[in-house]
Design a protein around this motif. Structure first.
Motif, PDB file in Angstrom:
ATOM      1  N   ARG A  83       0.838  -1.201   0.000  1.00 39.01           N
ATOM      2  CA  ARG A  83       0.000   0.000   0.000  1.00 39.01           C
ATOM      3  C   ARG A  83       0.878   1.257   0.000  1.00 39.01           C
ATOM      4  N   SER A  84       1.994   1.196   0.709  1.00 36.60           N
ATOM      5  CA  SER A  84       2.889   2.362   0.773  1.00 36.60           C
ATOM      6  C   SER A  84       3.583   2.617  -0.561  1.00 36.60           C
ATOM      7  N   ARG A  85       3.579   1.615  -1.449  1.00 37.89           N
ATOM      8  CA  ARG A  85       4.284   1.733  -2.726  1.00 37.89           C
ATOM      9  C   ARG A  85       3.360   2.102  -3.889  1.00 37.89           C
ATOM     10  N   LEU A  86       2.061   2.126  -3.663  1.00 41.33           N
ATOM     11  CA  LEU A  86       1.099   2.344  -4.755  1.00 41.33           C
ATOM     12  C   LEU A  86       1.316   3.683  -5.456  1.00 41.33           C
ATOM     13  N   PRO A  87       1.101   3.770  -6.774  1.00 40.10           N
ATOM     14  CA  PRO A  87       0.909   2.638  -7.685  1.00 40.10           C
ATOM     15  C   PRO A  87       2.259   2.083  -8.137  1.00 40.10           C
ATOM     16  N   TYR A  88       2.299   0.778  -8.424  1.00 37.41           N
ATOM     17  CA  TYR A  88       3.540   0.181  -8.941  1.00 37.41           C
ATOM     18  C   TYR A  88       3.189  -0.835 -10.030  1.00 37.41           C
ATOM     19  N   VAL A  89       4.234  -1.202 -10.793  1.00 27.16           N
ATOM     20  CA  VAL A  89       4.023  -2.057 -11.960  1.00 27.16           C
ATOM     21  C   VAL A  89       4.562  -3.458 -11.676  1.00 27.16           C
ATOM     22  N   VAL A  90       3.740  -4.476 -11.937  1.00 23.01           N
ATOM     23  CA  VAL A  90       4.151  -5.881 -11.841  1.00 23.01           C
ATOM     24  C   VAL A  90       3.818  -6.550 -13.159  1.00 23.01           C
ATOM     25  N   GLY A  91       4.675  -7.453 -13.584  1.00 19.55           N
ATOM     26  CA  GLY A  91       4.357  -8.125 -14.838  1.00 19.55           C
ATOM     27  C   GLY A  91       5.127  -9.414 -15.019  1.00 19.55           C
ATOM     28  N   TRP A  92       4.805 -10.090 -16.106  1.00 16.54           N
ATOM     29  CA  TRP A  92       5.520 -11.311 -16.505  1.00 16.54           C
ATOM     30  C   TRP A  92       6.624 -10.913 -17.481  1.00 16.54           C
ATOM     31  N   ILE A  93       7.859 -11.340 -17.157  1.00 11.85           N
ATOM     32  CA  ILE A  93       9.012 -11.026 -17.984  1.00 11.85           C
ATOM     33  C   ILE A  93       9.439 -12.290 -18.721  1.00 11.85           C
ATOM     34  N   ASP A  94       9.591 -12.201 -20.046  1.00 14.38           N
ATOM     35  CA  ASP A  94      10.172 -13.296 -20.820  1.00 14.38           C
ATOM     36  C   ASP A  94      11.679 -13.075 -20.894  1.00 14.38           C
ATOM     37  N   LEU A  95      12.441 -13.963 -20.253  1.00 16.75           N
ATOM     38  CA  LEU A  95      13.894 -13.864 -20.256  1.00 16.75           C
ATOM     39  C   LEU A  95      14.465 -14.493 -21.528  1.00 16.75           C
ATOM     40  N   ALA A  96      15.600 -13.957 -21.972  1.00 18.36           N
ATOM     41  CA  ALA A  96      16.207 -14.410 -23.229  1.00 18.36           C
ATOM     42  C   ALA A  96      16.544 -15.896 -23.203  1.00 18.36           C
ATOM     43  N   GLU A  97      16.808 -16.441 -22.014  1.00 21.03           N
ATOM     44  CA  GLU A  97      17.190 -17.859 -21.918  1.00 21.03           C
ATOM     45  C   GLU A  97      15.994 -18.797 -22.053  1.00 21.03           C
ATOM     46  N   GLY A  98      14.764 -18.253 -22.127  1.00 21.02           N
ATOM     47  CA  GLY A  98      13.609 -19.109 -22.360  1.00 21.02           C
ATOM     48  C   GLY A  98      12.822 -19.465 -21.120  1.00 21.02           C
ATOM     49  N   PHE A  99      12.695 -18.551 -20.199  1.00 23.61           N
ATOM     50  CA  PHE A  99      11.745 -18.761 -19.099  1.00 23.61           C
ATOM     51  C   PHE A  99      11.012 -17.467 -18.812  1.00 23.61           C
ATOM     52  N   ARG A 100       9.852 -17.620 -18.167  1.00 26.88           N
ATOM     53  CA  ARG A 100       8.971 -16.475 -17.879  1.00 26.88           C
ATOM     54  C   ARG A 100       8.819 -16.349 -16.370  1.00 26.88           C
ATOM     55  N   MET A 101       9.060 -15.152 -15.857  1.00 30.91           N
ATOM     56  CA  MET A 101       8.915 -14.953 -14.406  1.00 30.91           C
ATOM     57  C   MET A 101       8.129 -13.697 -14.083  1.00 30.91           C
ATOM     58  N   LEU A 102       7.436 -13.766 -12.954  1.00 38.57           N
ATOM     59  CA  LEU A 102       6.749 -12.595 -12.435  1.00 38.57           C
ATOM     60  C   LEU A 102       7.773 -11.707 -11.740  1.00 38.57           C
ATOM     61  N   ALA A 103       7.636 -10.406 -11.863  1.00 42.30           N
ATOM     62  CA  ALA A 103       8.540  -9.493 -11.146  1.00 42.30           C
ATOM     63  C   ALA A 103       7.965  -8.090 -11.143  1.00 42.30           C
ATOM     64  N   GLU A 104       8.495  -7.294 -10.226  1.00 42.11           N
ATOM     65  CA  GLU A 104       8.192  -5.869 -10.264  1.00 42.11           C
ATOM     66  C   GLU A 104       9.015  -5.225 -11.369  1.00 42.11           C
ATOM     67  N   ILE A 105       8.415  -4.245 -12.034  1.00 40.53           N
ATOM     68  CA  ILE A 105       9.092  -3.521 -13.100  1.00 40.53           C
ATOM     69  C   ILE A 105       9.200  -2.071 -12.639  1.00 40.53           C
ATOM     70  N   ALA A 106      10.435  -1.611 -12.431  1.00 40.60           N
ATOM     71  CA  ALA A 106      10.657  -0.262 -11.897  1.00 40.60           C
ATOM     72  C   ALA A 106      10.550   0.738 -13.042  1.00 40.60           C
ATOM     73  N   VAL A 107       9.313   1.140 -13.325  1.00 43.47           N
ATOM     74  CA  VAL A 107       9.041   2.050 -14.435  1.00 43.47           C
ATOM     75  C   VAL A 107       7.796   2.848 -14.043  1.00 43.47           C
ATOM     76  N   PRO A 108       7.743   4.135 -14.392  1.00 45.87           N
ATOM     77  CA  PRO A 108       6.499   4.864 -14.110  1.00 45.87           C
ATOM     78  C   PRO A 108       5.333   4.194 -14.830  1.00 45.87           C
ATOM     79  N   PRO A 109       4.152   4.101 -14.189  1.00 47.07           N
ATOM     80  CA  PRO A 109       3.026   3.394 -14.810  1.00 47.07           C
ATOM     81  C   PRO A 109       2.760   3.818 -16.254  1.00 47.07           C
ATOM     82  N   ALA A 110       2.898   5.096 -16.552  1.00 48.01           N
ATOM     83  CA  ALA A 110       2.593   5.567 -17.908  1.00 48.01           C
ATOM     84  C   ALA A 110       3.597   5.046 -18.934  1.00 48.01           C
ATOM     85  N   ASP A 111       4.779   4.627 -18.476  1.00 52.63           N
ATOM     86  CA  ASP A 111       5.802   4.141 -19.403  1.00 52.63           C
ATOM     87  C   ASP A 111       5.798   2.625 -19.555  1.00 52.63           C
TER      88      ASP A 111
END
Lengths: 136, 393
Positions: A83-111
């Motif tokens: 709640r103290s961090r809202l709003p923040y971006v979370v998503g699924w990242i496709d890594l170049a080595e061929g796996f997909r992981m959930l993670a926080e993405i440190a980017v302004p929501p609009a970007d």
């Protein structure tokens, strides 16, 4: 008197399947597994290959480069830290080595965007480091 | 006719339980569903339970009801549990293992102020490996569904206004259902009338691109369904509603998988294949509407629209009970506007039966065939899909 600053919930370091993954984060290594018999990439970590019946898996370290497969902007959360961090971006990242992981993405929501190239960085805690992705 | 039919139904009439326990809600629904069928406790020889009332429900639920089952099934796959139970009951009856199957559900989610969609205050004490990988990042249940919507928009050009059409349609049906209207007021929703696409788009974002009105409500509630063999069905009070086909599947994340495609893509064809019919013959589509995107993705995966074309498909009120060109969607008002106590799969079966009996508050004249599709867990992540095709004689 100041209120305690809420802290990020951290993974259990001793959960048997994922303990090696989290241990490796302390030296800033993002690890995944490759089956020594069939070559399949396994993620999240396990003791067995999900492609063949092998129990022989090798740990590899990712270069930490990937793209955003999809994401959301979290604007409401029940936990005090998030709640103290809202709003923040979370998503699924496709890594170049061929796996997909959930993670926080440190980017302004609009970007934030599907297909955004990202690279790995780390947020350090006492027992583990948390992977955080930033625009590449 | 095929081997198993729904003979009795009951939906708990309130959205705030007023101090009743989950077990009390389950038992009230069970006895009224049995009465609906013209049966009694002594007729029940199979129980199906998702375990929401506590640990070891397979041991305790029969004693609480006062029944002596020959079949006990505690399949627990979230909101889709009841479609799985219906499928299993039909198979158990067809195999001759039982004749009268009882499915029940009770929840006090609203009274407990459970923030189902926006995350717990504490992480679980003993996380599973998958959860232990995900918990530091602050994803929520709504957020998980939102990642599906975001990708659907990026991949197919689906718009927030198209998603909103689903919420507008289910609210229009809820307004015609007195229990839903009373329930909305009881759980504290100020505007209980019809809503517009602009109302949805103007409500606050919870997890982009999902707005408040893209999300289901959180209510108390419960229900019961009685499924019987053909010989029992010949002597019940109401017209039997036959189980014509079913399918079960699970889905989970992985590299290269399409997050916009749900496990319904497997359970749907199995169910339609068993029934020997196609989506174009369906009059009533009871689709788990935890969120608007849930309905959009599942309609595509069940074959009502091609993958990626769900947005244009739902536009223009196509899924209203009084509009041609498509099935009637969630004619009780759905989870979006009637009730969502956490696992609403049982209500999909109940409203489908009402429609096929001619008892719905948004009745489609002459409705013959219905699909009930339950979704459990979280789309965008681990989820279960149960599809049941129902028909009247």
């Amino acid at each position: 008197m100041t209120a305690a600053v809420p802290e990020r919930p951290l993974p259990a370091p001793d959960e048997p399947d994922t303990a090696p993954f989290w241990a490796a984060t302390r030296s800033h290594k993002l690890t995944y597994q490759v089956c020594l018999d069939c070559g399949d990439v396994v993620f999240y970590p396990r003791r067995h290959c999900t492609g063949c019946l092998s129990g022989s898996l090798d740990w590899r370290a990712s270069a930490g480069l990937g793209t955003v497969y999809t994401f959301t902007v979290i604007r409401q959360h029940g936990h005090p830290y998030f709640r103290s961090r809202l709003p923040y971006v979370v998503g699924w990242i496709d890594l170049a080595e061929g796996f997909r992981m959930l993670a926080e993405i440190a980017v302004p929501p609009a970007d934030a965007a599907v297909g955004l190239p990202v690279q790995l960085s780390w947020e350090d805690h006492a027992e583990v480091s948390i992977p955080v992705f930033r625009p590449a | 006719m095929p081997g198993a039919a729904i003979a009795g139904i009951h939906e708990f009439d309130k959205r705030v339980a007023g101090g009743l326990s989950k077990l009390q809600i389950k038992a009230e629904c069970a006895r009224l569903a049995l009465a609906d069928a013209g049966l009694t406790w002594a007729d029940v020889d199979a129980v199906y339970d998702a375990g929401e009332s506590g640990f070891g429900s397979g041991l305790t639920i029969a004693e609480y009801f006062g029944v002596n089952p020959r079949v006990v099934d505690t399949t627990s796959v979230g909101g889709s549990s009841y479609e799985f139970h219906a499928a299993h009951a039909a198979r158990d009856i067809a195999a001759g293992a039982c004749r009268v199957a009882l499915l029940t559900y009770g929840s006090t989610a609203h009274s407990e102020s459970r923030a189902i969609g926006t995350g717990a205050r504490r992480p679980p004490a003993e996380p599973q490996p998958a959860a232990n990988m995900d918990l530091p990042y602050g994803m929520t249940l709504i957020g998980s569904y939102a990642t599906v919507a975001q990708r659907h928009m990026a991949q197919y050009g689906t718009t927030a206004a198209q998603l909103a059409e689903i919420a507008v349609t289910t609210r229009a049906h809820a307004v015609r259902n007195p229990a839903a209207v009373a329930g909305l007021a009881d759980i504290g929703i100020k505007r209980t009338g019809e809503i517009t696409v602009d109302d949805v788009l103007g409500s606050r974002l919870i997890a982009d691109p999902l707005h408040l009105l893209d999300c289901c409500i959180v209510s108390d509630g419960g229900g019961a369904v009685v499924i019987v063999s053909a010989d029992v069905a010949s002597d019940i009070r109401k017209p039997p509603v036959w189980i014509l086909g079913s399918g079960e599947a699970v889905g989970y994340p992985g590299f290269g998988s399409d997050i916009t495609t749900t496990a319904a893509v497997s359970s749907g064809p199995e169910a339609f294949g068993q029934a020997g019919i196609g989506p174009d013959e369906i009059d009533i589509a009871m689709i788990y509407d935890s969120f608007t995107i849930t309905v959009l993705a599942i309609l595509e995966d069940l074959g009502f629209a091609k993958k990626g074309e769900g947005g244009p498909y739902v536009a223009g009120g196509r899924l209203r009970f009084d509009q041609p060109g498509g099935p009637a969607l969630n004619t009780d008002g759905g989870g979006l506007s009637s009730n969502h106590p956490g696992m609403r799969g049982i209500f999909l079966l109940i409203e489908a039966v009402r429609q096929l009996r001619g008892e719905s508050t948004s009745q489609v004249p002459g409705a013959r065939l219905a699909v009930a599709h339950g979704n459990g867990g979280q789309l965008g992540s681990r989820h279960a899909a149960g599809t049941v095709i129902l028909g009247r004689e």
